[in-house]
Enzyme design. Structure first.
Site, PDB file in Angstrom:
ATOM      1  N   ALA A 176      -3.742   3.514   2.028  1.00  0.00           N
ATOM      2  CA  ALA A 176      -4.534   3.543   3.190  1.00  0.00           C
ATOM      3  C   ALA A 176      -5.640   4.589   2.734  1.00  0.00           C
ATOM      4  CB  ALA A 176      -3.511   4.394   4.368  1.00  0.00           C
ATOM      5  N   THR A 219       0.602   5.441  -0.178  1.00  0.00           N
ATOM      6  CA  THR A 219      -0.392   6.620  -0.170  1.00  0.00           C
ATOM      7  C   THR A 219       0.677   7.340  -1.109  1.00  0.00           C
ATOM      8  OG1 THR A 219      -1.022   6.510   2.256  1.00  0.00           O
ATOM      9  CG2 THR A 219      -0.880   8.889   1.389  1.00  0.00           C
ATOM     10  N   TYR A 232      -0.811   4.133  13.075  1.00  0.00           N
ATOM     11  CA  TYR A 232      -2.177   4.737  13.111  1.00  0.00           C
ATOM     12  C   TYR A 232      -3.213   4.162  14.057  1.00  0.00           C
ATOM     13  CZ  TYR A 232       0.002   6.797   9.089  1.00  0.00           C
ATOM     14  OH  TYR A 232       0.753   7.319   8.388  1.00  0.00           O
ATOM     15  N   GLN A 286      -6.840  -1.045   1.498  1.00  0.00           N
ATOM     16  CA  GLN A 286      -6.232  -0.886   2.842  1.00  0.00           C
ATOM     17  C   GLN A 286      -7.117   0.170   3.586  1.00  0.00           C
ATOM     18  OE1 GLN A 286      -2.549   1.233   4.034  1.00  0.00           O
ATOM     19  NE2 GLN A 286      -2.009  -0.651   5.174  1.00  0.00           N
ATOM     20  N   PRO A 291       0.755  -1.124   0.127  1.00  0.00           N
ATOM     21  CA  PRO A 291      -0.066   0.097   0.058  1.00  0.00           C
ATOM     22  C   PRO A 291       0.816   1.192  -0.102  1.00  0.00           C
ATOM     23  CG  PRO A 291       0.081  -1.015   2.085  1.00  0.00           C
ATOM     24  CD  PRO A 291       0.743  -1.993   1.350  1.00  0.00           C
ATOM     25  N   ARG A 307      -2.232  -5.782   7.971  1.00  0.00           N
ATOM     26  CA  ARG A 307      -1.024  -5.542   8.163  1.00  0.00           C
ATOM     27  C   ARG A 307      -0.568  -5.097   9.329  1.00  0.00           C
ATOM     28  NH1 ARG A 307       2.623  -1.216   4.635  1.00  0.00           N
ATOM     29  NH2 ARG A 307       3.795  -2.986   3.555  1.00  0.00           N
ATOM     30  N   GLY A 349       7.174  -1.897  -2.199  1.00  0.00           N
ATOM     31  CA  GLY A 349       6.566  -0.535  -2.221  1.00  0.00           C
ATOM     32  C   GLY A 349       7.141   0.294  -2.959  1.00  0.00           C
TER      33      GLY A 349
HETATM   34  C1  LIG Z   1       5.310   7.115  -0.330  1.00  0.00           C
HETATM   35  C2  LIG Z   1       5.052   6.007   0.416  1.00  0.00           C
HETATM   36  C3  LIG Z   1       3.782   5.731   0.780  1.00  0.00           C
HETATM   37  C4  LIG Z   1       3.353   4.905   1.885  1.00  0.00           C
HETATM   38  N1  LIG Z   1       2.159   4.689   2.176  1.00  0.00           N
HETATM   39  C5  LIG Z   1       1.649   3.660   2.991  1.00  0.00           C
HETATM   40  C6  LIG Z   1       0.120   3.470   3.220  1.00  0.00           C
HETATM   41  O1  LIG Z   1      -0.448   4.052   2.697  1.00  0.00           O
HETATM   42  N2  LIG Z   1       0.058   2.223   4.115  1.00  0.00           N
HETATM   43  C7  LIG Z   1       1.000   1.325   4.478  1.00  0.00           C
HETATM   44  O2  LIG Z   1       0.612   0.415   5.137  1.00  0.00           O
HETATM   45  N3  LIG Z   1       2.029   1.579   4.205  1.00  0.00           N
HETATM   46  C8  LIG Z   1       2.651   2.658   3.356  1.00  0.00           C
HETATM   47  N4  LIG Z   1       3.796   2.884   3.030  1.00  0.00           N
HETATM   48  C9  LIG Z   1       4.934   1.836   3.365  1.00  0.00           C
HETATM   49  C10 LIG Z   1       5.185   0.800   2.159  1.00  0.00           C
HETATM   50  O3  LIG Z   1       3.952  -0.061   2.002  1.00  0.00           O
HETATM   51  C11 LIG Z   1       6.136  -0.097   2.384  1.00  0.00           C
HETATM   52  O4  LIG Z   1       6.158  -0.581   3.642  1.00  0.00           O
HETATM   53  C12 LIG Z   1       7.600   0.513   2.319  1.00  0.00           C
HETATM   54  O5  LIG Z   1       7.771   1.205   1.164  1.00  0.00           O
HETATM   55  C13 LIG Z   1       8.829  -0.393   2.693  1.00  0.00           C
HETATM   56  O6  LIG Z   1       8.623  -1.345   1.551  1.00  0.00           O
HETATM   57  P1  LIG Z   1       9.871  -1.422   0.148  1.00  0.00           P
HETATM   58  O7  LIG Z   1      11.040  -1.581   1.073  1.00  0.00           O
HETATM   59  O8  LIG Z   1       9.340  -2.378  -0.522  1.00  0.00           O
HETATM   60  O9  LIG Z   1       9.890   0.041  -0.109  1.00  0.00           O
HETATM   61  C14 LIG Z   1       4.280   3.778   2.470  1.00  0.00           C
HETATM   62  C15 LIG Z   1       5.543   4.097   1.975  1.00  0.00           C
HETATM   63  C16 LIG Z   1       5.935   5.192   0.955  1.00  0.00           C
HETATM   64  C17 LIG Z   1       7.472   5.218   0.525  1.00  0.00           C
END
Ligand SMILES: Cc1cc2nc3c(=O)[nH]c(=O)nc-3n(C[C@H](O)[C@H](O)[C@H](O)COP(=O)(O)O)c2cc1C
Length: 358
Positions: free
Chosen positions: A56, A25, A179, A98, A23, A226, A313
């Protein structure tokens, strides 16, 4: 051999590979938190991910924690989300939503001056909030009265119903990243007494009640959850993250959920320990892991059985064709953090596929 590109059934959700979109944002909804056509294009571009976990999304009105994040409480939002789910399904993908309450991360500047709510009156101090007027400090929230909790659970139920109307394949309950549900769960943010504070069982009560209520809407096999037991973002800390995950993994094993989605690390790098091994050991359902995985490490965790799928992500932000790139070992586009929370198409829908680069 089972690998990253093998199909899988996550509860009732059949997915074609195990490269999932975490997810993210991105603040591309409009000022009424209604998803835009840009978002339909964005998720449609990424439909080759085994499962897309859409960002989210505010379950209830008046709980904005970002600027222009989407909601799922109005008919206009449901109609616009339908365009997103249609775009993903038309391209052969699967998508869950989410559903989220920001708790103390909701800022008065984003909610007509309304004070945020939380388990306890403790403010976030280790990060700032982005508002239309620039970065601001978080404010001290109001501790929820126990009598207000049924309305929160009800809000998640309405969101789950609306997600169904919008054509999603399921929902993910956001119990991570500091959150509301996570604030109840971890003892650094929850200093309550009574049925929702104190023991682990009490701190997990709201999360479990939300999961149970949402499962009534969808069937548990289309509900995921999550968790981020180590993430100190949003001033979060638990005194015993491994004990927390062990207890919750055992408890959630009885729920028959689509999946448990575990973030293994800390955005701020402060808390480091292995939460994946005890979770795998004690959780009987499908486990998705996330945070900092390369294609190679993801392949390894699937082969060794440490997890069933891996969510990406940042790599998915910059690579709409991520599964294909990982499969052939191609170079990845690099994401530009300056456009993570900006407006418009730039840094959102203009990352090229390998095909487009030819
Ligand atoms: C720009 C951005 C927005 C994110 N928004 C959310 C979100 O809406 N909900 C959530 O659970 N995690 C959110 N995260 C966390 C990511 O889902 C993820 O856990 C994080 O980027 C680590 O994974 P990665 O190393 O593959 O990037 C966000 C991360 C980033 C960088």
């Amino acid at each position: 051999m089972t690998d990253l590109f093998s199909p899988l059934k996550l509860g009732a959700i059949e997915i074609s590979n195990r490269v999932l979109m975490a997810p993210l944002t991105r603040c591309r909804a409009d000022e009424h938190h209604v998803p835009t056509d840009l978002m339909a294009e964005h998720y449609g571009q990424r439909a080759s991910g085994g499962l897309l976990i859409a960002e989210a999304t505010m379950a209830m009105e008046g709980n904005s924690a970002f600027w222009r994040e989407p909601g799922i409480y109005s008919d206009a939002q449901v109609d616009s989300w339908k365009k997103v789910t249609d775009a993903v399904h038309a391209n052969g993908g699967k998508i869950v939503l989410q559903i989220w309450h920001g708790g103390r991360a909701c800022h008065p500047a984003l909610n007509d001056g309304k004070q945020p709510v939380a388990p306890s009156a403790i403010a976030i101090t280790n990060v700032d909030v982005h508002t239309p007027e620039g970065k601001q400090n978080y404010t001290v929230p109001r501790a929820l009265d126990d009598a207000e909790i049924p309305a929160i659970i009800d809000g998640f139920v309405r969101a789950a119903e609306n997600a169904k109307r919008a054509g999603f394949d399921g929902v993910e309950v956001h119990g991570a990243n500091g959150y509301l549900l996570d604030q109840f769960l971890r003892d650094g943010a929850n200093h309550r007494e009574g049925p929702y504070g104190g023991s682990l069982e009490n701190r997990a009560r709201l999360l479990l009640e939300v999961i149970e209520a949402v499962s009534q809407v969808w069937g548990a096999d289309r509900v995921g959850v999550r968790l981020s037991p180590l993430n100190s973002f949003n001033s979060m800390k638990d005194s015993d993250p491994i004990g927390l995950m062990t207890w919750l993994s055992q408890k959630l094993s009885d729920y028959g959920l689509a999946y448990l989605h575990l973030m293994r690390a800390d955005f701020l790098g402060e808390q480091q320990m292995d939460v994946v091994t005890p979770t795998r050991e004690h959780y009987k359902g499908h486990l998705i892991v996330n945070m900092g995985y390369s294609g190679q490490e993801a392949q390894q965790v699937i082969e060794t059985g440490l997890a069933d799928a891996v969510a990406f992500g940042v790599p998915f932000i910059a690579n709409p064709d991520l599964p294909h790139r990982l499969k052939i070992g191609a170079e990845l586009n690099q994401a530009d953090p300056a456009t993570f929370y900006s407006q418009g198409r730039e840094g959102y829908n203009d990352y090229p596929t390998l095909e487009a680069l030819k």
